[in-house]
Design a protein around this motif. Sequence first.
Motif, PDB file in Angstrom:
ATOM      1  N   VAL A  69       0.837  -1.201   0.000  1.00  0.00           N
ATOM      2  CA  VAL A  69       0.000   0.000   0.000  1.00  0.00           C
ATOM      3  C   VAL A  69       0.871   1.250   0.000  1.00  0.00           C
ATOM      4  O   VAL A  69       0.607   2.198  -0.747  1.00  0.00           O
ATOM      5  N   GLU A  70       1.915   1.256   0.814  1.00  0.00           N
ATOM      6  CA  GLU A  70       2.808   2.413   0.848  1.00  0.00           C
ATOM      7  C   GLU A  70       3.505   2.617  -0.493  1.00  0.00           C
ATOM      8  O   GLU A  70       3.646   3.747  -0.977  1.00  0.00           O
ATOM      9  N   LYS A 122       1.017   4.096  -2.881  1.00  0.00           N
ATOM     10  CA  LYS A 122       0.759   5.505  -2.545  1.00  0.00           C
ATOM     11  C   LYS A 122       1.869   6.405  -3.056  1.00  0.00           C
ATOM     12  O   LYS A 122       1.617   7.484  -3.601  1.00  0.00           O
ATOM     13  N   ALA A 156       1.598   6.620  -6.839  1.00  0.00           N
ATOM     14  CA  ALA A 156       0.434   7.422  -7.210  1.00  0.00           C
ATOM     15  C   ALA A 156       0.703   8.897  -6.959  1.00  0.00           C
ATOM     16  O   ALA A 156       0.358   9.754  -7.787  1.00  0.00           O
ATOM     17  N   ALA A 157       1.357   9.211  -5.842  1.00  0.00           N
ATOM     18  CA  ALA A 157       1.676  10.609  -5.529  1.00  0.00           C
ATOM     19  C   ALA A 157       2.633  11.187  -6.566  1.00  0.00           C
ATOM     20  O   ALA A 157       2.538  12.368  -6.919  1.00  0.00           O
ATOM     21  N   SER A 177      -4.212  10.202  -5.941  1.00  0.00           N
ATOM     22  CA  SER A 177      -4.338   9.599  -4.623  1.00  0.00           C
ATOM     23  C   SER A 177      -4.706   8.133  -4.801  1.00  0.00           C
ATOM     24  O   SER A 177      -5.062   7.689  -5.895  1.00  0.00           O
ATOM     25  N   LEU A 178      -4.643   7.410  -3.708  1.00  0.00           N
ATOM     26  CA  LEU A 178      -5.004   6.005  -3.766  1.00  0.00           C
ATOM     27  C   LEU A 178      -6.474   5.853  -4.146  1.00  0.00           C
ATOM     28  O   LEU A 178      -6.846   4.966  -4.910  1.00  0.00           O
ATOM     29  N   ASN A 179      -7.324   6.753  -3.660  1.00  0.00           N
ATOM     30  CA  ASN A 179      -8.748   6.726  -4.014  1.00  0.00           C
ATOM     31  C   ASN A 179      -8.963   7.008  -5.501  1.00  0.00           C
ATOM     32  O   ASN A 179      -9.877   6.463  -6.109  1.00  0.00           O
TER      33      ASN A 179
END
Length: 114
Positions: free
Chosen positions: A39-40, A43, A46-47, A52-54
């Motif tokens: 997940v990190e 993230k 994506a950043a 964002s993750l969403n």
Amino acid sequence: MAKSAIDLNALSAAELIELIKEAEAVLATKREGARTELVEEIKVKAAALGLSLNDLLGRPRPHTNVRRPRSDAGKTVVAKYRGPNGAEWTGRGRKPRWLAELEAEGKTKEEFAL
């Protein structure tokens, strides 16, 4: 994958059950750690793209196994057929007994259409 030095055949049933419990606990800890790392990592990537993750996952649609109700559910429907005794049927649902009996006598439902 390294083979363990434990001789499983030499263990009793109770010892095997305890070993399985300990192994499952270690597995759960390792899975959660790997999940957190993943997940990190996502993230950070994506950043870097300005997301964002969403944004990546989008909004999940709720999934149900329930059929949508009819748009005209609960509304009164005009009868399509009228029997000789004044009984009416809309043409929906199970065929009424009076119509089934008349059809058995050789008549058609179109003869009773309104």
